[in-house]
Design a protein around this motif. Structure first.
Motif, PDB file in Angstrom:
ATOM      1  N   SER A 187     -57.198  59.938  69.632  1.00  0.00           N
ATOM      2  CA  SER A 187     -58.067  58.855  69.177  1.00  0.00           C
ATOM      3  C   SER A 187     -59.530  59.166  69.469  1.00  0.00           C
ATOM      4  O   SER A 187     -60.417  58.661  68.790  1.00  0.00           O
ATOM      5  CB  SER A 187     -57.664  57.538  69.835  1.00  0.00           C
ATOM      6  N   ARG A 188     -59.770  60.001  70.469  1.00  0.00           N
ATOM      7  CA  ARG A 188     -61.132  60.453  70.752  1.00  0.00           C
ATOM      8  C   ARG A 188     -61.060  61.749  71.546  1.00  0.00           C
ATOM      9  O   ARG A 188     -60.070  62.030  72.227  1.00  0.00           O
ATOM     10  CB  ARG A 188     -61.923  59.409  71.538  1.00  0.00           C
ATOM     11  N   GLN A 236     -60.237  61.353  65.842  1.00  0.00           N
ATOM     12  CA  GLN A 236     -60.805  60.178  65.187  1.00  0.00           C
ATOM     13  C   GLN A 236     -62.258  59.947  65.598  1.00  0.00           C
ATOM     14  O   GLN A 236     -63.057  59.467  64.803  1.00  0.00           O
ATOM     15  CB  GLN A 236     -59.967  58.942  65.525  1.00  0.00           C
ATOM     16  N   CYS A 237     -62.591  60.292  66.855  1.00  0.00           N
ATOM     17  CA  CYS A 237     -63.927  59.986  67.372  1.00  0.00           C
ATOM     18  C   CYS A 237     -64.343  61.035  68.399  1.00  0.00           C
ATOM     19  O   CYS A 237     -63.489  61.616  69.082  1.00  0.00           O
ATOM     20  CB  CYS A 237     -63.920  58.588  68.006  1.00  0.00           C
ATOM     21  N   GLN A 297     -66.923  61.336  71.671  1.00  0.00           N
ATOM     22  CA  GLN A 297     -67.780  60.619  72.624  1.00  0.00           C
ATOM     23  C   GLN A 297     -68.475  61.638  73.517  1.00  0.00           C
ATOM     24  O   GLN A 297     -67.839  62.571  74.009  1.00  0.00           O
ATOM     25  CB  GLN A 297     -66.953  59.661  73.490  1.00  0.00           C
ATOM     26  N   GLN A 313     -70.093  62.959  60.726  1.00  0.00           N
ATOM     27  CA  GLN A 313     -69.873  61.959  59.685  1.00  0.00           C
ATOM     28  C   GLN A 313     -69.373  62.614  58.398  1.00  0.00           C
ATOM     29  O   GLN A 313     -68.499  62.067  57.707  1.00  0.00           O
ATOM     30  CB  GLN A 313     -71.163  61.184  59.419  1.00  0.00           C
ATOM     31  N   ILE A 354     -65.407  62.073  61.005  1.00  0.00           N
ATOM     32  CA  ILE A 354     -65.154  61.834  62.424  1.00  0.00           C
ATOM     33  C   ILE A 354     -66.184  60.832  62.942  1.00  0.00           C
ATOM     34  O   ILE A 354     -67.399  61.051  62.797  1.00  0.00           O
ATOM     35  CB  ILE A 354     -65.240  63.142  63.241  1.00  0.00           C
ATOM     36  N   ARG A 355     -65.733  59.755  63.532  1.00  0.00           N
ATOM     37  CA  ARG A 355     -66.661  58.802  64.133  1.00  0.00           C
ATOM     38  C   ARG A 355     -67.328  59.438  65.353  1.00  0.00           C
ATOM     39  O   ARG A 355     -66.755  60.334  65.986  1.00  0.00           O
ATOM     40  CB  ARG A 355     -65.931  57.518  64.541  1.00  0.00           C
ATOM     41  N   HIS A 356     -68.507  58.975  65.694  1.00  0.00           N
ATOM     42  CA  HIS A 356     -69.222  59.563  66.832  1.00  0.00           C
ATOM     43  C   HIS A 356     -69.844  58.468  67.681  1.00  0.00           C
ATOM     44  O   HIS A 356     -70.281  57.426  67.184  1.00  0.00           O
ATOM     45  CB  HIS A 356     -70.307  60.531  66.355  1.00  0.00           C
ATOM     46  N   GLN A 357     -69.837  58.730  68.970  1.00  0.00           N
ATOM     47  CA  GLN A 357     -70.532  57.901  69.953  1.00  0.00           C
ATOM     48  C   GLN A 357     -71.296  58.852  70.867  1.00  0.00           C
ATOM     49  O   GLN A 357     -70.822  59.207  71.944  1.00  0.00           O
ATOM     50  CB  GLN A 357     -69.542  57.036  70.745  1.00  0.00           C
TER      51      GLN A 357
END
Length: 269
Positions: free
Chosen positions: A100-101, A180-181, A183, A198, A202-205
């Motif tokens: 998930s990350r 998925q992400c 971090q 992006q 892939i989501r990014h934090q």
């Protein structure tokens, strides 16, 4: 000693990955030392941090030079990378991989003898050093590791860490390829990398520089710091003694595989 460092279950996984030894017909020389005994010596050096020449002879692992040569040969053959991939697949089969990350992190170590992948360490008065770049999943499982000079910026290794993760099988269907992400802390702040993540879906934090503290990423990305601590419990990795960077990389990849094995066997809390 052999049972503690290389138990039967682990040996069953490693043995098929080792290249077959060459037969010497004309000059056979002394009988080749058993691979399992040599691997025990390699792991003893990795965990204890002792010099190769001080490897205890009573362990039956041969000389330190024998273990060094075998480690180099197996590194060239890609044994440790394949071992890491096999154990990641087994972890996924046991429902212990969380994609998930993923979280990158790094740690600098001192380099005693220099080498290609050493440079002035900005955190240690510019003394020669190297940097361990690590990528873990949401549970802290090591997915990839890279060795660079100590003065390489963390953000330069973000995409190589992601690209270097082999597809993780272990279950029916498609292997895991894309988290998925991502971090990461302020060391990975880069609009260019945000756009690339992006583009890949892939989501990014990624925490931003020059902003007030309080990103709250520490609540979830602490696992990479824990895994770096696990990695440096192998004393040979606390300081880079190897002149050949490939030898230190072999120790790094082997240590990641051992961490995966311990997680699989519930040796960590």
């Amino acid at each position: 000693m052999a049972r503690k460092l290389v138990d039967d279950e682990l040996w069953e996984i490693i043995q098929p990955l080792l290249p077959a030894p060459r037969r010497r017909k004309h000059h056979p020389g002394r009988k080749r030392l058993d691979d399992r005994q040599v691997l025990t010596g390699i792991l003893f050096v990795l965990q204890s941090g002792i010099p190769w020449e001080m490897l205890p002879q009573e362990m039956g692992c041969g000389s330190g030079m024998t273990c060094w040569r075998r480690l180099r040969a197996w590194q060239k053959a890609g044994v440790w990378k394949r071992l890491h991939e096999v154990l990641l697949a087994k972890l996924r089969g046991a429902e212990k991989i969380d994609f998930s990350r993923v979280i990158p992190g790094s740690a600098s170590v001192r380099a005693v003898h220099g080498g290609k992948k050493t440079g002035p360490n900005p955190t240690d008065r510019r003394k020669a050093g190297s940097k361990h770049h690590l990528l873990v999943d949401a549970q802290g499982i090591p997915l990839n590791v890279i060795l660079t000079k100590a003065n390489r910026n963390d953000v330069t290794q973000l995409m190589p860490l992601l690209d270097g993760v082999a597809p993780i099988a272990g279950k029916r269907g498609r292997p895991l390829r894309k988290p998925q992400c991502v971090q990461a802390d302020r060391g990975y702040d880069s609009n260019k990398h945000r756009q690339e993540l992006q583009r890949r879906g892939i989501r990014h934090q990624l925490a931003r520089r020059r902003t007030a503290h309080g990103s709250n990423l520490g609540k979830t990305r602490w696992v990479v710091e824990r895994t770096l601590a696990w990695l440096h419990q192998f004393r040979r990795l606390r300081v880079q003694y190897e002149r050949l960077s490939s030898m230190h990389e072999a120790f790094l990849r082997l240590a990641c595989a051992i961490i995966c094995w311990r997680v699989l066997k519930n040796s960590f809390c």
